[in-house]
Write an enzyme that holds these catalytic residues in place. Structure first.
Site, mmCIF file in Angstrom:
data_model
loop_
_atom_site.group_PDB
_atom_site.id
_atom_site.type_symbol
_atom_site.label_atom_id
_atom_site.label_comp_id
_atom_site.label_asym_id
_atom_site.label_seq_id
_atom_site.Cartn_x
_atom_site.Cartn_y
_atom_site.Cartn_z
ATOM 1 N N ASP A 70 4.865 -10.119 -17.724
ATOM 2 C CA ASP A 70 6.421 -9.507 -18.859
ATOM 3 C C ASP A 70 7.523 -10.206 -19.478
ATOM 4 O O ASP A 70 6.969 -12.183 -18.655
ATOM 5 C CB ASP A 70 7.110 -8.360 -18.816
ATOM 6 C CG ASP A 70 7.790 -8.068 -17.439
ATOM 7 O OD1 ASP A 70 8.076 -9.317 -16.658
ATOM 8 O OD2 ASP A 70 8.236 -7.041 -17.005
ATOM 9 N N ASP B 281 5.053 -0.334 -11.937
ATOM 10 C CA ASP B 281 5.069 -1.327 -11.069
ATOM 11 C C ASP B 281 6.216 -0.925 -10.381
ATOM 12 O O ASP B 281 7.086 -0.427 -11.157
ATOM 13 C CB ASP B 281 5.208 -2.831 -12.175
ATOM 14 C CG ASP B 281 6.254 -2.757 -12.494
ATOM 15 O OD1 ASP B 281 7.749 -3.405 -12.557
ATOM 16 O OD2 ASP B 281 6.536 -2.412 -14.120
ATOM 17 N N CYS C 119 -0.976 0.659 13.380
ATOM 18 C CA CYS C 119 -1.352 0.009 12.130
ATOM 19 C C CYS C 119 -2.450 -1.058 12.643
ATOM 20 O O CYS C 119 -1.990 -2.422 13.087
ATOM 21 C CB CYS C 119 0.002 -0.187 11.387
ATOM 22 S SG CYS C 119 -0.879 -1.058 9.754
ATOM 23 N N CYS D 159 -2.777 -3.191 10.091
ATOM 24 C CA CYS D 159 -2.911 -4.884 9.084
ATOM 25 C C CYS D 159 -2.668 -5.678 9.940
ATOM 26 O O CYS D 159 -1.794 -5.779 10.876
ATOM 27 C CB CYS D 159 -1.820 -4.169 8.766
ATOM 28 S SG CYS D 159 -0.188 -4.309 8.605
ATOM 29 N N CYS E 12 1.153 -6.296 10.870
ATOM 30 C CA CYS E 12 1.187 -5.406 12.270
ATOM 31 C C CYS E 12 0.311 -5.723 13.736
ATOM 32 O O CYS E 12 1.026 -6.037 15.110
ATOM 33 C CB CYS E 12 1.017 -3.723 12.079
ATOM 34 S SG CYS E 12 2.303 -3.028 10.968
ATOM 35 N N HIS F 58 3.636 -5.093 4.680
ATOM 36 C CA HIS F 58 3.187 -3.854 5.510
ATOM 37 C C HIS F 58 3.384 -2.131 4.179
ATOM 38 O O HIS F 58 2.377 -1.662 4.133
ATOM 39 C CB HIS F 58 3.840 -4.005 7.028
ATOM 40 C CG HIS F 58 3.680 -2.420 6.949
ATOM 41 N ND1 HIS F 58 2.411 -1.293 8.117
ATOM 42 C CD2 HIS F 58 4.634 -1.293 7.267
ATOM 43 C CE1 HIS F 58 3.141 -0.733 8.273
ATOM 44 N NE2 HIS F 58 3.421 -0.198 7.866
HETATM 45 ZN ZN LIG Z 1 1.001 -2.801 9.068
#
Ligand SMILES: [Zn+2]
Length: 564
Positions: A254, A411, A523, A525, A528, A550
């Site tokens: 944009d 967004d 978590c 991920c 983490c 995260h």
């Molecule tokens: Zn995480």
């Protein structure tokens, strides 16, 4: 490391006469430029291709260097005048490119061939013969280098809400040492910094990244501008790699209208926006807009709404004229729900099947709901599938409503930034509960120093308590210290740097909840898993922005599963 194959093309008398500055590869319109652009329409920019232009006006410049319209022909005399500049620039470019191919008229050749001597090109070729022969050479040169996928229409999922993360140029040190709190290199330019989204790979945090073209005019970001002969203007930045995007994620551009909201006119021209989206390989590109913010007088707001619509018309026309591959997104600005809704048919008439609604940031939930409802109703009446993006807003209370109405995409960086902007909702647990991050500010940070100033506490004591707080948290993370002792160590340091008693009492309670729940252990991920308890420590960008990504990853999961 030298990886590039440099192609130098001479400028052409035939030019695109668009106002403002546009990339050289779009400004020049001679046959060689048409061959290059037609190749780039079919194929993504090859990773080793670098394109330079020998311009009668500017000397040697990059193919992406922005230039205004001019009229000047190359003559043997002008070529001699430019000789010194050409020789110096070639020398610099040869440090990054191993080979050189020259496709130029005869008047351009002398300084180029002079310049080649004493440079590091391992291989030099000069296309010879009449123009037809040269173009044939050019075409073969390009085809030999194609190494990427064919450009195709982005395969957008229209069945669920899409989420885009705006790029704020958040680059982090992937090798930051959290135990000792040190960077991989002392100097920032020596660190191998990566965009925060890359740290989460292979997990995805969004359907795509929203990048603002306004970065061109600022000193930072993936699209920041360089001087015309800079080696970085020889090829577009590899944006998809920078953000670690996979095939099913999109690059959405944009114009960053907030950055020029105070200017009477947008600082980006239509042709500039269209050519930048196209050359940088964007999947979706938003038309040029101007925000009719509520603090402007009514007539100025109306003018901006009209201007945005006119720019949208010029944008889709330029998109057609240049046979662009990216999906054009028409930005609609409005002052009232009706003013937004009534414009939709006109945008559809112009040819848009994707629209973006701007200026919502200033509005309350109920105003936004009215605007979105109005637009979606008009879309229903039109009976055409129109993809609707909401710019810059995430309103938790409205998300399921948006879905119901058939909003396609939005967004927002709000979950990312909450990691350090909110006082007590910084880490989103997998249980969808927000936790406070535990503040251990860097004692050497000027802001911390300022707070300590006049407290009479020796700085060595401050540093000792800071270390003790961090150690306690790390021990607690490892299950080797009690919650009470950990909290005591954290608060002992906290008391020095912040003396607001009420706030402190609330935070102590919030910290206790975070520590007791140990949400980072739940978590899995990449962030983490790597950081452990450090992800909930509020301290410096390397922890805070990792926590932010995260949060973003969890938001994306919620978006995909649907809001409650
Ligand atoms: Zn995480």
């Amino acid at each position: 490391m030298k990886t590039g194959d440099l192609l130098i093309v001479s400028c052409s008398a035939l030019k695109n006469d668009a106002p403002g500055e546009i990339p050289a590869l779009v400004r020049y319109d001679g046959p060689a430029y048409r061959v290059i652009r037609s190749f780039l329409r079919e194929w993504s920019w090859p990773s080793n291709l670098r394109v330079g232009v020998f311009s009668a006006e500017y000397g040697l410049i990059g193919g992406l260097a922005p230039i205004p319209f001019y009229e000047r022909r190359m003559t043997p005399e002008r070529a001699r005048e430019l000789r010194q500049m050409v020789v110096a620039t070639l020398k610099e470019w040869s440090t990054l490119c191993s080979s050189l191919a020259i496709v130029c008229g005869k008047d351009y050749l002398e300084p180029l061939l002079d310049g080649v001597h004493g440079t590091g090109f391992e291989h030099v070729e000069v296309a010879a013969g009449p123009i037809g022969k040269k173009l044939q050479y050019l075409s073969q040169f390009l085809r030999k280098r194609k190494d990427k996928r064919k450009r195709t229409e982005p395969d957008i999922n229209y069945d669920r809400l899409l989420y885009f993360l705006p790029d704020w140029d958040d680059m982090l040190d992937p090798e930051y040492d959290f135990d000792n709190d040190t960077f991989s290199q002392v100097r920032r330019d020596e660190r191998r910094e990566v965009h925060v989204t890359v740290l989460m790979r292979p997990r995805k945090v969004c359907d795509g990244i929203l990048v603002s073209l306004a970065q061109q005019f600022k000193g930072k970001g993936a699209l920041k501008g360089f001087s015309r002969a800079d080696v970085r203007t020889l090829a577009p930045q590899p944006l998809r790699a920078r953000f670690g995007l996979s095939e099913d994620q999109f690059l959405f551009g944009d114009c960053g209208a907030f950055s020029y909201i105070q200017e009477p006119e947008p600082v980006i021209t239509v042709e500039q926006a269209v050519s930048l989206y196209e050359l940088h390989g964007f999947d979706l590109g938003a038309s040029v807009d101007h925000i009719p913010a509520p603090f402007f007088p009514p007539e100025e707001r109306e003018r901006r709404v009209r201007l945005t619509r006119e720019k949208a018309r010029a944008f889709i026309e330029a998109h057609r004229r240049l046979s662009c591959r990216f999906v054009p997104v028409g930005v609609i600005q409005g002052t009232t729900p009706e003013s937004y809704a009534l414009q939709l048919p006109e945008y559809v008439e112009m040819g848009y099947r994707h629209v973006g609604i701007g200026g919502l940031v200033f509005r309350t939930d109920s105003e936004i709901e009215e605007i979105v409802k109005g637009i979606c109703e008009v879309r229903k009446k039109l009976g055409k599938p129109v993809w609707i993006h909401l710019f810059g807003i995430f309103r938790p209370k409205l998300q399921s409503k948006f879905r119901e109405l058939g909003v396609s995409s939005f967004d927002s960086a709000s979950y990312f930034r909450k990691a350090w902007l909110r006082s007590d909702q910084n880490y989103l647990g997998v249980d969808r509960k927000w936790y406070a991050a535990i503040r251990v500010p860097v004692s050497s940070d000027p802001r911390t120093r300022k707070k300590l100033h006049g407290s009479g506490i020796p700085f060595e004591e401050v540093e000792r308590l800071e270390r003790r707080a961090l150690q306690a948290l790390h021990l607690y993370g490892a299950g080797k210290l009690s919650l009470e002792e950990t909290l005591e160590a954290v608060l002992a340091y906290d008391r020095l740097v912040d003396r607001n008693e009420k706030k402190k009492k609330d935070l102590a309670q919030a910290y206790k909840e975070t520590l007791a729940a140990r949400p980072w252990e739940k978590c899995n991920c990449p962030v983490c898993s790597e950081l452990g308890i450090d992800v909930v420590i509020f301290r410096g960008s390397n922890r805070n922005k990792r926590r932010g990504i995260h949060n973003t990853m969890l938001l994306f999961e919620i978006v995909r599963r649907g809001f409650d």
